[in-house]
Design a protein around this motif. Structure first.
Motif, PDB file in Angstrom:
ATOM      1  N   CYS A 500       0.802  -1.228   0.000  1.00  0.00           N
ATOM      2  CA  CYS A 500       0.000   0.000   0.000  1.00  0.00           C
ATOM      3  C   CYS A 500       0.834   1.277   0.000  1.00  0.00           C
ATOM      4  O   CYS A 500       1.948   1.316   0.529  1.00  0.00           O
ATOM      5  N   HIS A 501       0.241   2.319  -0.569  1.00  0.00           N
ATOM      6  CA  HIS A 501       0.854   3.648  -0.551  1.00  0.00           C
ATOM      7  C   HIS A 501       0.612   4.354   0.780  1.00  0.00           C
ATOM      8  O   HIS A 501       1.385   5.230   1.172  1.00  0.00           O
ATOM      9  N   ARG A 502      -0.482   4.018   1.451  1.00  0.00           N
ATOM     10  CA  ARG A 502      -0.751   4.567   2.786  1.00  0.00           C
ATOM     11  C   ARG A 502      -1.712   3.635   3.515  1.00  0.00           C
ATOM     12  O   ARG A 502      -2.395   2.810   2.896  1.00  0.00           O
ATOM     13  N   LEU A 503      -1.747   3.767   4.846  1.00  0.00           N
ATOM     14  CA  LEU A 503      -2.567   2.914   5.696  1.00  0.00           C
ATOM     15  C   LEU A 503      -3.618   3.750   6.410  1.00  0.00           C
ATOM     16  O   LEU A 503      -3.293   4.767   7.042  1.00  0.00           O
ATOM     17  N   LEU A 504      -4.874   3.350   6.311  1.00  0.00           N
ATOM     18  CA  LEU A 504      -5.964   3.953   7.056  1.00  0.00           C
ATOM     19  C   LEU A 504      -6.281   3.043   8.239  1.00  0.00           C
ATOM     20  O   LEU A 504      -6.513   1.845   8.050  1.00  0.00           O
ATOM     21  N   VAL A 505      -6.271   3.587   9.442  1.00  0.00           N
ATOM     22  CA  VAL A 505      -6.519   2.788  10.633  1.00  0.00           C
ATOM     23  C   VAL A 505      -7.961   2.995  11.084  1.00  0.00           C
ATOM     24  O   VAL A 505      -8.416   4.131  11.250  1.00  0.00           O
ATOM     25  N   MET A 506      -8.677   1.865  11.271  1.00  0.00           N
ATOM     26  CA  MET A 506     -10.064   1.932  11.725  1.00  0.00           C
ATOM     27  C   MET A 506     -10.168   1.575  13.206  1.00  0.00           C
ATOM     28  O   MET A 506      -9.508   0.658  13.684  1.00  0.00           O
ATOM     29  N   ARG A 507     -11.018   2.327  13.894  1.00  0.00           N
ATOM     30  CA  ARG A 507     -11.333   2.022  15.290  1.00  0.00           C
ATOM     31  C   ARG A 507     -12.772   2.448  15.557  1.00  0.00           C
ATOM     32  O   ARG A 507     -13.152   3.587  15.294  1.00  0.00           O
ATOM     33  N   GLN A 508     -13.558   1.502  16.062  1.00  0.00           N
ATOM     34  CA  GLN A 508     -14.946   1.759  16.422  1.00  0.00           C
ATOM     35  C   GLN A 508     -15.722   2.424  15.274  1.00  0.00           C
ATOM     36  O   GLN A 508     -16.476   3.374  15.470  1.00  0.00           O
ATOM     37  N   GLY A 509     -15.507   1.895  14.069  1.00  0.00           N
ATOM     38  CA  GLY A 509     -16.272   2.351  12.924  1.00  0.00           C
ATOM     39  C   GLY A 509     -15.821   3.665  12.323  1.00  0.00           C
ATOM     40  O   GLY A 509     -16.516   4.221  11.469  1.00  0.00           O
ATOM     41  N   ARG A 510     -14.671   4.160  12.732  1.00  0.00           N
ATOM     42  CA  ARG A 510     -14.165   5.429  12.208  1.00  0.00           C
ATOM     43  C   ARG A 510     -12.754   5.247  11.657  1.00  0.00           C
ATOM     44  O   ARG A 510     -12.008   4.376  12.090  1.00  0.00           O
ATOM     45  N   ILE A 511     -12.394   6.116  10.702  1.00  0.00           N
ATOM     46  CA  ILE A 511     -11.001   6.210  10.276  1.00  0.00           C
ATOM     47  C   ILE A 511     -10.310   7.172  11.242  1.00  0.00           C
ATOM     48  O   ILE A 511     -10.655   8.355  11.298  1.00  0.00           O
ATOM     49  N   VAL A 512      -9.363   6.653  12.033  1.00  0.00           N
ATOM     50  CA  VAL A 512      -8.756   7.472  13.088  1.00  0.00           C
ATOM     51  C   VAL A 512      -7.344   7.921  12.743  1.00  0.00           C
ATOM     52  O   VAL A 512      -6.771   8.757  13.454  1.00  0.00           O
TER      53      VAL A 512
END
Length: 534
Positions: A500-512
């Motif tokens: 991947c070019h970047r990582l999106l981190v999810m927590r409790q249904g949100r992108i944090v």
């Protein structure tokens, strides 16, 4: 009787020591295909034994032979030195052998507690289920094993990781002295996998026999005491695990593949100024009781970009894939691909421009009772001409997808349910990616222009071997080079970092958080846990 273990669950006689399992020259055939050929192996108590190999190498078949699920055509299986006869799961369980299957063996409409005790129910007078006793035993077991699930939840509503834990708890509930697990961490996050192996280590230290089929060589290095490599149904290597080293990993890889590992796929360069091809704005999904499973998720993925989604299992990843695929009727918000609102498209337009792989291939991607060929063209037949031309085009399309993704065995007439888990995954990924980013046409196929669109890939290499993962990664990179916006949802941080070019981190249904792939594990971990950045 030696008494119950620390969990408080009563177990069969002799459960204080593990059951030694010997497979002596076992062979198992399915028609003309020999899944296991003259394999010999001993699983000793007090150790974690890892079994590795390519998809279709015979690993699951070997475990099923050891657990009495199937009988050998030749050779013998012994438990504590005595042949396993009759070769049935009931006889194996009676003698202390339990197996956790790769594919869930649960009743979806039952509550988790009911599945846990199914077949071993504590009853009151009159034969009625004693729920109080069942719940007390289950809670004690979960505490002792370090595995927690919501006991009153309907099983179909559990996450994939929770259902995997429930399968493990079911075997432990029955007091197995030998615990055989087929790809137990394929559906778990790295943290959950570490917790599982901590549980298995405790069980091994108590004297139980533990065998694990896995594709993850880092697990072998970190947790296994002994490792066996199967290749084409035969034992290619069996030795004590030597821990983490580059040379040990190369040795295992050569034994698994019969040669050197394929080179890692290079992340395709991302063109400056590439337009956003997948736009998600305020995506919200509300579950039972009004709880938000997705809470205003907003992000954009550019054409040619591969964005990864990381997070502890159950934080909205499954709902995100389903909502983007249009399978979540409770979803609100805006989703656009190539500048067009998804909600305004008909089903055929969505299918043509958005490839989707869901995390559970059996529930949402594969018809096990249909042929490989039929599975490979699900959803495509309406785009093919009618009559003889259509049949020829269908056969050519199937042949290309089989060859491009190296489906083994390359027999379109074979039932998909008869293939290994990794080859089933290849079918699902082939159908999704080849539809929106087809490779060069094969013989007899008309030339088709690549359809610039997007692909949503949830756990694309779950349960696949090194070689199959390389094929899938190459297809993902190729789709990005063709201009697709790719969203990869994976519990494998190593996979996300490489692709991947970047990582999106999810927590409790949100992108944090949005992080570069070179960020530290601590940064990702803190984001997953909702802590401030280090």
């Amino acid at each position: 009787m030696t008494g119950p273990p620390a969990s408080g669950v009563r177990v069969p006689d002799g459960a204080g020591a593990g059951a030694a399992i010997e497979l002596d020259g076992v062979t198992r055939r399915y028609g003309e295909h020999v899944a296991v050929r003259g394999a010999s192996l001993r699983l000793a108590p007090g150790a974690i034994h890892a079994i590795v190999g390519e998809n279709g190498a015979g690993k699951s078949t070997l475990l099923k032979l050891a657990a009495g699920v199937i009988a050998p055509d030749a050779g013998v299986v012994r438990v504590d030195g005595v042949p396993l006869r009759p070769a049935t799961p009931a006889e194996a369980a009676r003698r202390g052998v339990g197996m956790v299957h790769q594919h869930f063996m649960l009743v979806g409409s039952f509550r988790a507690l009911e599945n846990l005790v199914l077949g071993s129910e504590p009853v009151r007078r009159g034969g009625r289920l004693d729920l109080a006793v069942a719940r007390a035993r289950a809670r004690a077991l979960m505490q002792g094993a370090g595995l927690s699930i919501p006991l009153d939840a309907v099983t179909s509503a559990l996450t994939v990781g929770e259902r995997q834990k429930l399968e493990i708890l079911r075997v432990l509930y029955r007091g197995a002295r030998a615990i055989l697990l087929d790809e137990p961490t394929a559906v778990l996050s790295p943290l959950e996998a570490d917790e599982l192996y901590a549980t298995l280590r405790r069980l091994a230290r108590e004297g139980r026999t533990v065998a694990v089929v896995t594709h993850r060589l880092d697990e072998v290095a970190r947790f296994a005491d002994h490792v066996t490599v199967l290749r084409r149904g035969q034992v290619a290597l069996s030795r004590p695990s030597t821990g983490r080293s580059a040379e040990a990993e190369r040795e295992l890889t050569r034994a698994i593949m019969g040669g050197e590992a394929p080179p890692e796929v290079e992340r395709p360069p991302l063109a400056e100024g590439a337009p956003a091809a997948l736009v998600v704005d305020g995506l919200t999904v509300t579950g039972a009781g009004g709880r938000r499973l997705l809470d205003g998720v907003t992000f954009a993925v550019r054409a040619g970009e591969i964005a990864g989604v990381a997070g502890v299992e159950g934080n909205g990843q499954r709902e995100l894939a389903r909502a983007l695929a249009g399978l979540e009727p409770r979803a609100a918000g805006r989703v656009a691909v190539g500048g067009l609102e998804i909600s305004s498209w008909d089903v055929r337009a969505r299918r043509a421009c958005l490839g989707v792989v869901h995390e559970d291939r059996h529930a949402e991607g594969l018809l096990a009772g249909a042929s490989v060929g039929d599975n490979l063209v699900l959803g495509d037949l309406g785009d093919l001409p009618r009559g003889a031309r259509g049949r020829a085009a269908e056969a050519a399309l199937v042949a290309r997808r089989v060859a491009r993704f190296r489906v083994e065995p390359p027999d379109p007439a074979r039932l998909a349910g008869e293939l290994s888990g990794g080859n089933q995954q290849k079918i699902v990924v082939a159908r999704a990616l080849d539809r929106v980013a087809p490779a060069a046409p094969g013989p007899g196929e008309a030339t088709r222009a690549p359809r610039r669109a997007a692909a949503i890939l949830a756990q694309p290499t779950r349960g696949v071997d090194i070689g199959a993962a390389a094929v899938i990664h190459a297809a993902i990179a190729g789709a990005a080079r063709a201009g697709l916006a790719i969203l990869v949802i994976s519990a494998d941080l190593g996979e996300l970092r490489r692709l991947c070019h970047r990582l999106l981190v999810m927590r409790q249904g949100r992108i944090v958080a949005s992080l570069p792939p070179a960020c530290s594990d601590e940064q990702i971990g803190r984001a997953m846990l909702g802590l401030e950045a280090a």
